[in-house]
Enzyme design. Sequence first.
Site, PDB file in Angstrom:
ATOM      1  N   SER A 302     -14.899  28.783 -26.532  1.00 29.66           N
ATOM      2  CA  SER A 302     -13.698  28.134 -26.029  1.00 29.66           C
ATOM      3  C   SER A 302     -13.087  28.954 -24.901  1.00 29.66           C
ATOM      4  O   SER A 302     -13.188  30.175 -24.872  1.00 29.66           O
ATOM      5  CB  SER A 302     -12.683  27.996 -27.173  1.00 29.66           C
ATOM      6  OG  SER A 302     -11.407  27.657 -26.679  1.00 29.66           O
ATOM      7  N   GLU A 315     -24.419  18.786 -28.585  1.00 27.76           N
ATOM      8  CA  GLU A 315     -23.498  17.665 -28.392  1.00 27.76           C
ATOM      9  C   GLU A 315     -23.901  16.857 -27.167  1.00 27.76           C
ATOM     10  O   GLU A 315     -23.832  15.615 -27.165  1.00 27.76           O
ATOM     11  CB  GLU A 315     -22.069  18.191 -28.268  1.00 27.76           C
ATOM     12  CG  GLU A 315     -21.521  18.749 -29.565  1.00 27.76           C
ATOM     13  CD  GLU A 315     -20.202  19.482 -29.406  1.00 27.76           C
ATOM     14  OE1 GLU A 315     -19.599  19.839 -30.436  1.00 27.76           O
ATOM     15  OE2 GLU A 315     -19.774  19.713 -28.252  1.00 27.76           O
TER      16      GLU A 315
END
Length: 517
Positions: A302, A315
Amino acid sequence: MSNSPRTTEMAGFGGDDGEFTLDGDDGDSLGGSDGTAVRGDRFSGGPARGFLSSLAADERIFAADVAVDRAHVVMLAEQDVIEDDIAAEILTALNVVEVEGHAALPAGEDVHEAIETAVVEQVGPDGGKMHTARSRNDEVATCIRYRLREDLLDAATAVCDLRAVLFEAAEAHAETTMPGFTHLQHAQPTTVGHYLLSYESALARDTERLLDAFERVNRSPLGAAAFAGTPFDVDRERTAELLGFDEVITNATDAVAARDFLVESAAALAALATTLSGLAEDVVLFANQGYLELSDDYSSTSSIMPQKKNPDTFELVRSVAGDASGSLTGLLTTLKGLPRAYNRDLQNATPHVWATVDAVTEATEVAAGGVATATWNEETLAAEAGSNFSTATGVADLLAMAGLPFRTAHEVVATAGELASAAGTEPDYAIIDEATEQTLGESIAAYVEREAVETALDPAASVTMRDSAGGPAPDAVADALNEAERSLTSDRAVVEGIAEGIAAAHDELTAEVTDHV
């Protein structure tokens, strides 16, 4: 096979409903006008020229077009349709075009027109003889097939590589127990090896679909001309041979109009993307549960939370299925209801397949790298394998083997699950015995020995019990590994054999060009 880098640019292709001309309306030669080899002056400008042009995007089929041009010119010379000396000049000019590359092409509506213009600029008006007995309709259809077949082989190779990764991991974890799921609920214990082989098996079918699509892609439309053949004495089988196609599409109208090979390719790729999406979803969930850890090379963090390790690559692999499905739908919608034979709508059909084959092949390669470098947390998996009474079916099977109707056995075990849940514990022999008393009015010992029940409650033993063909027991997995290895070896040999055949055709074409030049 082509070693050119893939591109996700949208590529389109022009068609040819008009007659070939070297001169503009005022009779000037090409060299004295602003026109092109195909359009001359009349259709060389105007506000729609940019809208019609596909030249920039056609870089993808530049090498294919040069090869198709060479094969056609060699055949014309062999058939005495054009003179040998003119064929030599044209082939020499094509060599120059190839060396200078797509970026050096003159302005044109598409790559076919631009290459022809470049040849005419070098050779003079006789350069236009390269287009004898040919239309851009059959030319573009041939170029698309020539390039797409290589892309399909690249995709098939990537799938075989992923299958090899899954095979190796399955072999290493053939007896590593893990929880199995249905509806995302703990269902029955299985093994990592058995789980991974389920995807290897699915990918084997994806390989079959890609190779099936390849078979119908690898057919030559060249020589069909605009859609109604040609009066020249052409040898369509010869150009097919020089370009490495397996056969000729006989009907000239079908040859130039058909794009079902695009649909079949896009469908096979969309099916592959769907398989990859399922694998990616599992990896994302398993990473969340701590069942496996992805390599840093296939993760990210992140921008604000430095402790996080996100499975971003998987993803994105997961998302490719949506793009592939959308491209297939877009392609089908473009093709729906088109009249025979050529229509310019087809210029917008092919980009769907280029985008799909690039994205799906890359996603396959990334998935292979991610799985190959992942670490399975064996202790966590073993601890979770028996959670939520996932060995219940094994106990029910024991009772059924002892002669109880399976539905009665099912009721006994379901009661045991209720009793354990009320007690806040996992079912054990005592709870199952109590459930049997409540359901049947007698101890479970009347049907099954205590040791057998306790063995069935153990996840590893439960896995070993399920030794039917295709099950997770070690012997069954060993058989499945042997079959997977055989299938993978066979498919690799097919892909390599096809590639060698294409390479041999390329060598023959190169030799013929050299002889003529």
